[in-house]
Design a protein around this motif. Structure first.
Motif, PDB file in Angstrom:
ATOM      1  N   TRP A  80     -45.877  11.049  11.489  1.00 38.63           N
ATOM      2  CA  TRP A  80     -45.234  12.294  11.895  1.00 38.63           C
ATOM      3  C   TRP A  80     -46.298  13.250  12.395  1.00 38.63           C
ATOM      4  O   TRP A  80     -47.305  13.482  11.729  1.00 38.63           O
ATOM      5  CB  TRP A  80     -44.475  12.905  10.718  1.00 38.63           C
ATOM      6  CG  TRP A  80     -43.698  14.099  11.105  1.00 38.63           C
ATOM      7  CD1 TRP A  80     -42.457  14.106  11.657  1.00 38.63           C
ATOM      8  CD2 TRP A  80     -44.079  15.464  10.953  1.00 38.63           C
ATOM      9  NE1 TRP A  80     -42.054  15.392  11.874  1.00 38.63           N
ATOM     10  CE2 TRP A  80     -43.029  16.259  11.445  1.00 38.63           C
ATOM     11  CE3 TRP A  80     -45.219  16.093  10.466  1.00 38.63           C
ATOM     12  CZ2 TRP A  80     -43.086  17.640  11.453  1.00 38.63           C
ATOM     13  CZ3 TRP A  80     -45.271  17.475  10.474  1.00 38.63           C
ATOM     14  CH2 TRP A  80     -44.211  18.230  10.956  1.00 38.63           C
ATOM     15  N   CYS A 138     -38.182  14.868  15.084  1.00 36.06           N
ATOM     16  CA  CYS A 138     -37.748  14.801  13.692  1.00 36.06           C
ATOM     17  C   CYS A 138     -38.075  16.122  13.006  1.00 36.06           C
ATOM     18  O   CYS A 138     -39.244  16.463  12.840  1.00 36.06           O
ATOM     19  CB  CYS A 138     -38.447  13.639  12.992  1.00 36.06           C
ATOM     20  SG  CYS A 138     -37.939  13.422  11.297  1.00 36.06           S
ATOM     21  N   GLU A 146     -33.012  13.339   9.455  1.00 34.18           N
ATOM     22  CA  GLU A 146     -33.335  12.705  10.735  1.00 34.18           C
ATOM     23  C   GLU A 146     -34.317  11.553  10.538  1.00 34.18           C
ATOM     24  O   GLU A 146     -34.187  10.503  11.179  1.00 34.18           O
ATOM     25  CB  GLU A 146     -33.909  13.737  11.709  1.00 34.18           C
ATOM     26  CG  GLU A 146     -32.887  14.728  12.210  1.00 34.18           C
ATOM     27  CD  GLU A 146     -33.480  15.801  13.094  1.00 34.18           C
ATOM     28  OE1 GLU A 146     -32.718  16.382  13.872  1.00 34.18           O
ATOM     29  OE2 GLU A 146     -34.708  16.061  13.015  1.00 34.18           O
ATOM     30  N   ALA A 147     -35.267  11.716   9.652  1.00 33.67           N
ATOM     31  CA  ALA A 147     -36.219  10.641   9.351  1.00 33.67           C
ATOM     32  C   ALA A 147     -35.494   9.446   8.736  1.00 33.67           C
ATOM     33  O   ALA A 147     -35.733   8.296   9.107  1.00 33.67           O
ATOM     34  CB  ALA A 147     -37.308  11.143   8.415  1.00 33.67           C
TER      35      ALA A 147
END
Length: 82
Positions: free
Chosen positions: A25, A53, A58-59
């Motif tokens: 991320w 994200c 969402e992840a």
């Protein structure tokens, strides 16, 4: 970590199954790579997906959907049990 665990969940994997996932991320963007192998090495499949994200949900969705799609593609070619 959420995306990696969701990927594993979609594949019904455990610490004893040959499944790998790595999420990265950065700046609101999630890059997820996943791989599944047959225990005897005769088959492998991998996927990589990236998306904006901004939440844990969402992840989770990114990881679970990737795992679900790979499980469909795998079919019965990889068995988890000995």
């Amino acid at each position: 970590m959420t995306a990696e665990r969701a990927f594993l969940r979609a594949l019904d994997g455990s610490c004893r199954t040959p499944i790998a996932a790595l999420g990265n991320w950065s700046d609101g963007h999630l890059d997820l790579r996943g791989q599944v192998l047959a225990k005897d090495g005769t088959f492998q499949i991998s996927d990589r997906r990236a998306a904006p994200c901004h939440s844990v949900g969402e992840a989770y969705d990114l990881g679970f959907n990737m795992g679900r799609d790979m499980r469909i593609e795998i079919g019965d070619r990889v068995l988890w049990d000995d």
